[in-house]
Design an enzyme around this catalytic site. Structure first.
Site, short mmCIF file in Angstrom:
data_model
loop_
_atom_site.label_atom_id
_atom_site.label_comp_id
_atom_site.label_asym_id
_atom_site.label_seq_id
_atom_site.Cartn_x
_atom_site.Cartn_y
_atom_site.Cartn_z
N HIS A 266 0.86 -1.18 0.00
CA HIS A 266 0.00 0.00 0.00
C HIS A 266 0.90 1.24 0.00
O HIS A 266 2.10 1.13 0.23
CB HIS A 266 -0.95 0.00 1.20
CG HIS A 266 -0.28 -0.09 2.53
ND1 HIS A 266 0.30 -1.24 3.01
CD2 HIS A 266 -0.09 0.85 3.49
CE1 HIS A 266 0.81 -1.02 4.21
NE2 HIS A 266 0.60 0.25 4.52
N GLY A 267 0.32 2.37 -0.27
CA GLY A 267 1.10 3.60 -0.42
C GLY A 267 1.43 4.29 0.89
O GLY A 267 0.98 3.88 1.96
#
Length: 145
Positions: A61-62
Site C-alpha cells: 500500500h502507499g
C-alpha cells in the site's frame, strides 16, 4: 466493499518484491482506484517499512503522502504460488498471497486489520494460495471489507 474479480489474479510469478508491488499498483490504477502516482509510493512504503505481514502474506500500500492519489478504496488479491521474497538473503520473508490496497481516509487501516485477522490463521492463507479460481478467492472474502 466487495472484491472485484478483475482484481484477483492467480498463478503470478515475480522476479522481485518491487515487481510484485508494481503489479499490484497497476491493477489498482487499471481498476480506477488510484492514480499512477500511487504506485511509486507503494514501493517507497515498503522501503520505509516492510509490507510483509507474516504468514506468507504481504499487503502493499502507499505512503501517507500518497493518500491524495487514492480515488476510492480498493483491494487486489494476487496469488504467487512460487512466492516472492520480501526479506533479505539472511532473513527471507516469502509471501505467496499479496493484497494490494488503497483506502480513502483511514479505510486502509480497516482493510489491513480485516485481512490480517483472516490471514492470522495460516490455514486461510493456504486456502488462498491453493485456490483454483477467482470465485473461490472472492468467496473467502464474502464479508464487509
Amino acid at each position: 466493499m466487495k472484491i472485484n474479480k478483475n482484481l484477483v489474479k492467480l498463478n503470478e510469478n515475480f522476479a522481485s518484491k518491487e515487481e510484485a508491488i508494481e503489479f499490484c499498483g497497476k491493477l489498482l490504477v487499471e481498476g480506477g482506484y488510484v492514480t499512477p502516482d500511487y504506485v511509486p509510493a507503494m514501493i517507497q512504503r515498503n522501503e520505509e517499512l516492510s509490507v510483509y505481514m507474516g504468514n506468507f502474506i504481504a499487503i502493499p500500500h502507499g505512503t501517507d503522502a500518497a493518500k491524495k492519489e487514492v480515488k476510492k478504496s480498493g483491494i487486489t488479491i494476487v496469488q504467487v504460488p512460487r512466492g516472492v521474497d520480501f526479506g533479505t538473503e539472511d532473513d527471507p520473508k516469502v509471501a505467496t498471497v499479496l493484497f494490494g490496497i488503497a483506502g480513502v481516509g483511514n479505510e486502509h487501516l480497516d482493510l489491513i486489520q480485516k485481512i490480517s485477522i483472516f490471514c492470522a490463521d495460516v490455514d486461510n492463507v493456504v486456502k488462498l494460495a491453493d485456490a483454483q479460481s477467482k470465485d473461490e478467492i472472492v468467496e473467502y472474502f464474502d464479508f464487509d471489507l
